[in-house]
Scaffold this motif. Structure first.
Motif, short mmCIF file in Angstrom:
data_model
loop_
_atom_site.label_atom_id
_atom_site.label_comp_id
_atom_site.label_asym_id
_atom_site.label_seq_id
_atom_site.Cartn_x
_atom_site.Cartn_y
_atom_site.Cartn_z
N GLY A 38 0.79 -1.22 0.00
CA GLY A 38 0.00 0.00 0.00
C GLY A 38 0.82 1.27 0.00
N ASN A 39 1.98 1.29 0.68
CA ASN A 39 2.79 2.51 0.77
C ASN A 39 4.26 2.16 1.02
N TYR A 40 5.05 3.16 1.32
CA TYR A 40 6.51 3.02 1.44
C TYR A 40 7.09 2.38 0.17
N LEU A 41 6.58 2.82 -0.95
CA LEU A 41 7.05 2.27 -2.22
C LEU A 41 8.43 2.78 -2.61
N ASP A 42 8.92 3.84 -1.92
CA ASP A 42 10.23 4.37 -2.24
C ASP A 42 11.34 3.73 -1.41
N ASN A 43 11.01 2.77 -0.53
CA ASN A 43 12.06 2.04 0.19
C ASN A 43 12.94 1.29 -0.81
N PRO A 44 14.24 1.23 -0.55
CA PRO A 44 15.14 0.50 -1.47
C PRO A 44 14.69 -0.96 -1.65
N GLY A 45 14.50 -1.36 -2.89
CA GLY A 45 14.11 -2.75 -3.18
C GLY A 45 12.68 -3.08 -2.82
N ALA A 46 11.84 -2.07 -2.60
CA ALA A 46 10.45 -2.31 -2.19
C ALA A 46 9.73 -3.16 -3.22
N ARG A 47 9.00 -4.17 -2.74
CA ARG A 47 8.23 -5.07 -3.61
C ARG A 47 6.77 -4.63 -3.58
N ASP A 48 6.29 -4.05 -4.69
CA ASP A 48 4.92 -3.54 -4.70
C ASP A 48 3.89 -4.62 -4.99
N PHE A 49 4.31 -5.78 -5.51
CA PHE A 49 3.37 -6.85 -5.84
C PHE A 49 4.07 -8.19 -5.69
N GLY A 50 3.32 -9.17 -5.25
CA GLY A 50 3.87 -10.51 -5.12
C GLY A 50 2.77 -11.56 -5.12
N VAL A 51 3.14 -12.78 -5.46
CA VAL A 51 2.20 -13.90 -5.48
C VAL A 51 2.72 -14.97 -4.52
N THR A 52 1.86 -15.40 -3.61
CA THR A 52 2.21 -16.46 -2.67
C THR A 52 1.10 -17.51 -2.66
N GLY A 53 1.40 -18.64 -2.08
CA GLY A 53 0.40 -19.71 -2.03
C GLY A 53 0.52 -20.49 -0.74
N VAL A 54 -0.50 -21.27 -0.46
CA VAL A 54 -0.49 -22.09 0.74
C VAL A 54 -1.30 -23.36 0.50
N PHE A 55 -0.77 -24.48 0.99
CA PHE A 55 -1.49 -25.75 0.93
C PHE A 55 -2.26 -25.96 2.23
#
Length: 830
Positions: free
Chosen positions: A809-826
């Motif tokens: 949602g925010n702190y997008l200017d942090n070094p290496g910030a990940r704005d999107f990701g995909v995770t899963g769980v069994f």
């Protein structure tokens, strides 16, 4: 759960004991199925109704020569029976022209206006609190409960399978279900007799177990408790009935008009009470609903009998059928009290009728109601010894006297059959395989090797890691337990280990002492609330795959000793003393801190930490259910009760070389919420603060998640140590709609997918004195502007997997910030 998978390995059943059985389908003269038609053995009150597809099954212990089929607007039809068992009948009912002017036939969706069934339903709502034990200040009654597991849909091919060589005698106990018509073999029975006391003014209830008996294997408390929780108590008058962690809409619900179709089908005397018969069925598919009928009295508007069968299209995993019967009796000509409750579940990997599965059945009988005899509040709060030898070893004459329903011939045979089965070598081998798959441990002479699922791991410090452990295990009720592991990393060429011991000193108060030591590599800061579990290890330290470098690891040497006590049920008080040393596990990560004296930097920097600490904490888990009475207990209803935790920790400077003095306060509250027919919400709030200047290893990093797994209570789009704080407050929300939205989309409806949304936020701050101590390669940054992220997920993929799409949602200017990701769980969910 240890024995639950064992049962599924035994797939068996075939032979007949009932005297008369019929099954088939009812159609009209155009070939269209006749739903909810009456099917009754001639000159009897034994009957059933056809399902929504016109299919029926009926059986009786008595011998009958004919069966009668009837439905409003159709000519009643009588069919002679020439054999004891008549299957696959095709019954055609003809419409009666003279009745069409007098009777309204409801098909499809019924009207919400001018429907007499709905007028009766409203009367039930108005009077529902005027019946049952809730009408009295105090109550008590006798209760008999029979739990049973049966293997079903057994055919000759299965019976001749070589896997059962030497075990063919088990098929001598087979029977046929009066509900489904499938052949089954009883393989586990547990009987319990209890006295139940309740006080509606105090809102207290207490069940005192007077006798317990089961077939099968020793120490079956986990299986018994699992089934009891699976079929938790319910009230058909409630708006929602909870089974398998799902909220089904009751046909007596105030929201039922929007969910069900209702048809007033008949009226007749039921045990000298004039009653109306109402048939109900779902308005839409794929929702958690039932179909069936109920009889309601015409003056008290109390339910006399009710049958509920879960819709075939309900979004429910691993369960092919759910069937419920309840019967009520009349007290003082006006008050209806439950006398019998029957619950059947048909578990199967497939929903096809011919697929093999397992029946789980619970029959509960109630008798000897007594009212308005008050008992002191201390009676309800008093702790009792969870195990009484006499209760679990009652003689046969006790059961002959207290059993409210006789066992069938086949049920009696189960006790003898399983005693014999346990002596068969092939069965012992199957048992051991099933036990290993279910528990994760392989048993060798009172010692369990495992857990087998944590043998392999990987991280930047150790490279590929192999771990093997074990524990003493004489029974699930062991008074003491030793546990340990050894691990080796191929990259750092180091051996790690962990040892722990627990001893239950007093079973009534659950006074337990414990201690242990662990030398390992760990991702500290993977959770906000501190843990002193010497054998604990986060997935962050051993995940085979990760996002970016997983190198911010520490070498830890942790020793603990302490005790805990449970003065009240589910309220645990714990005192723990610990000593730990910490240093970096990789060249690319530093936990260095400056040496300060009277707030002045001496010029020295330390790269390792020594710290002694005392922690006082309490855990409160109201509604938690456990099995066993030894030093370790199995939680049966995991995730279905609120959890409170609070702790006070004090750092001891100078004791055993301790480097810092500080105070730490932490609290955590987790609450699951069943939100009617809109699914299930899980919420967690955590707060904490550290008073005193401490280095990185004693602070509270906001828990990031660099794995590809969806880990609840972490922030998926944060890297490890991206935020560091000494004071924090976090909120986690995760809501599972259970397929309510997808079920309304035609192209997605048949996939039984489930929608999941999540929201996570955290506030934190860091003091200047802690910043001044920092000499590590981590730049302290606290989320003083609340950090937040959200996610949408698609669950129940192949019934075992959930895919989450996560957005920062925010702190997008942090070094290496990940704005999107995909995770899963069994996960395996109903």
């Amino acid at each position: 759960m240890k024995h639950f998978l064992i049962i599924s390995l035994l797939i068996l059943s075939a032979s007949i004991s009932a005297q008369t059985k019929v099954s088939g389908v009812i159609k009209d003269d155009t070939g269209y199925p006749v739903s909810f038609a009456n099917v009754i053995f001639k000159d009897s009150q034994e009957g059933t109704i056809s399902d929504e597809n016109g299919r029926f099954y009926l059986e009786s212990d008595k011998t009958y020569k004919a069966v009668v089929f009837s439905f409003m607007g159709f000519t009643t039809k009588e069919q002679e029976l020439t054999a004891r068992s008549t299957y696959n009948m095709e019954v055609v009912l003809e419409e009666t022209s003279d009745a069409l002017d007098e009777v309204v036939i409801y098909t499809g969706k019924t009207s919400k206006k001018n429907n007499p069934a709905l007028d009766i339903l409203r009367k039930i709502w108005e009077n529902r609190r005027e019946n049952g034990v809730k009408k009295f200040k105090q109550y008590q009654y006798d209760k008999y409960e029979k739990l049973e597991f049966d293997l079903n849909t057994i055919d000759s091919a299965l019976m001749s399978n070589r896997i059962f060589k030497g075990m063919e005698f088990v098929f001598e106990q087979t029977d046929t279900s009066r509900i489904t018509g499938n052949t089954y073999l009883p393989i586990f029975i547990n009987e319990a007799v209890s006295k139940v006391y309740g006080d509606n003014t105090l809102k207290q209830e207490k069940e005192v177990l007077q006798g317990n008996k089961n077939s099968g294997f020793d120490n079956n408390q986990t299986l018994i408790a699992f089934i009891k929780d699976l079929y938790s108590e319910y009230d058909v008058y409630d708006n929602y009935l909870k089974f398998f962690d799902k909220a089904f809409t009751s046909p007596l619900s105030r929201t039922g008009i929007d969910v069900y179709n209702y048809v007033l089908q008949d009226s007749a005397y039921r045990d000298n009470k004039w009653c109306y018969n109402i048939v109900y069925y779902p308005r839409r598919k794929n929702e958690l609903t039932f179909k069936g009928d109920f009889w309601v009295n015409d003056t008290t508007w109390a339910i006399k009998e009710i049958n509920l069968k879960a819709s075939k299209s309900a979004n429910l995993n691993w369960v092919r059928d759910v069937y419920i019967e309840q019967e009520f009796d009349v007290l003082n000509d006006s008050i209806f009290l439950i006398t019998r409750d029957y619950f059947l579940s048909d578990f199967s990997f497939q929903k096809k009728e011919e697929a093999k599965g397992i029946y789980g059945k619970r029959t509960t009988l109630y008798d000897n109601y007594i009212f308005d005899i008050p008992k002191d509040k201390k009676f309800y709060n008093k702790q009792v010894d969870p195990y009484n030898y006499d209760v679990y070893n009652r003689p046969d004459d006790f059961w002959d006297e207290n059993r409210m329903e006789k066992l069938s011939k086949d049920e009696k045979g189960v006790y003898k059959m399983l005693d014999t089965l346990k002596t068969v070598g092939r069965f012992k081998a199957l048992y051991n395989i099933g036990a290993t798959l279910a528990s994760g441990y392989y048993e060798v002479n009172n010692f369990d090797i495992g857990p087998v699922f944590s043998i392999f791991g990987f991280n930047e410090a150790e490279g590929m890691r192999i771990r093997l452990g074990g524990r003493t295990y004489f029974s699930q009720n062991d008074q003491w337990r030793l546990e340990g592991f050894g691990a080796y990393g191929f990259k750092d060429d180091r051996f790690k280990y962990g040892l722990s011991a627990k001893w239950l000193l007093d079973r009534k108060s659950r006074l337990t002492i414990f201690g242990g030591n662990r030398r390992d590599v760990e991702q500290t800061g993977s959770s906000l609330t501190n843990s002193n579990d010497v054998l604990g290890r986060s997935l962050a330290s051993s995940s085979l795959l990760s996002v970016g470098a997983n190198d911010r690891l520490s070498r830890i040497n942790l020793s603990t000793i302490g005790f805990d006590i449970e003065p009240w049920k589910n309220f645990i008080i714990r005192l723990t003393g610990s000593y730990r040393t910490l240093k970096s596990a990789t060249d690319t990560f530093s936990i260095d801190y400056k040496v300060m004296e009277d707030g002045v930097f001496t010029g020295d920097v330390k790269s390792h930490l020594k710290q002694a600490e005392i922690q006082f904490g309490f855990f409160y888990t109201p509604g938690r259910k456990t099995s066993g009475y030894g030093v370790e207990r199995t939680v049966i209803n995991t995730g279905n009760f609120p959890s409170f935790f609070a702790s006070y920790s004090y750092g001891l400077k100078g004791v055993m070389g301790g480097d810092f003095e500080y105070k730490k306060l932490q609290a955590l509250y987790t609450q699951p919420w069943n939100i009617g027919g809109f699914g299930r919400l899980l919420s967690t709030v955590e707060v904490g603060t550290t008073i005193g200047a401490v280095p990185l290893s004693l602070l509270n990093p906001i828990p990031g998640n660099q794995t590809y797994f969806s880990l609840y209570n972490t922030f998926t789009q944060l890297d490890y140590y991206e935020f560091v704080s000494d004071t924090y407050a976090s909120l986690h929300l995760q809501h599972n709609f259970g397929g309510r939205i997808f079920s309304r989309i035609p192209l997605l409806r048949k996939l039984d997918l489930r929608e999941v949304i999540g929201f996570r936020a955290v506030y934190g701050s860091i003091s200047q004195e802690n910043i001044d101590l920092n000499a590590s390669n981590i730049v302290y940054k606290a989320p003083e502007d609340i950090y937040w992220e959200w996610s949408v997920g698609v669950g129940n993929i192949f019934r075992v997997f959930r895919l989450d799409f996560n957005f920062r949602g925010n702190y997008l200017d942090n070094p290496g910030a990940r704005d999107f990701g995909v995770t899963g769980v069994f996960g395996f969910e109903f």
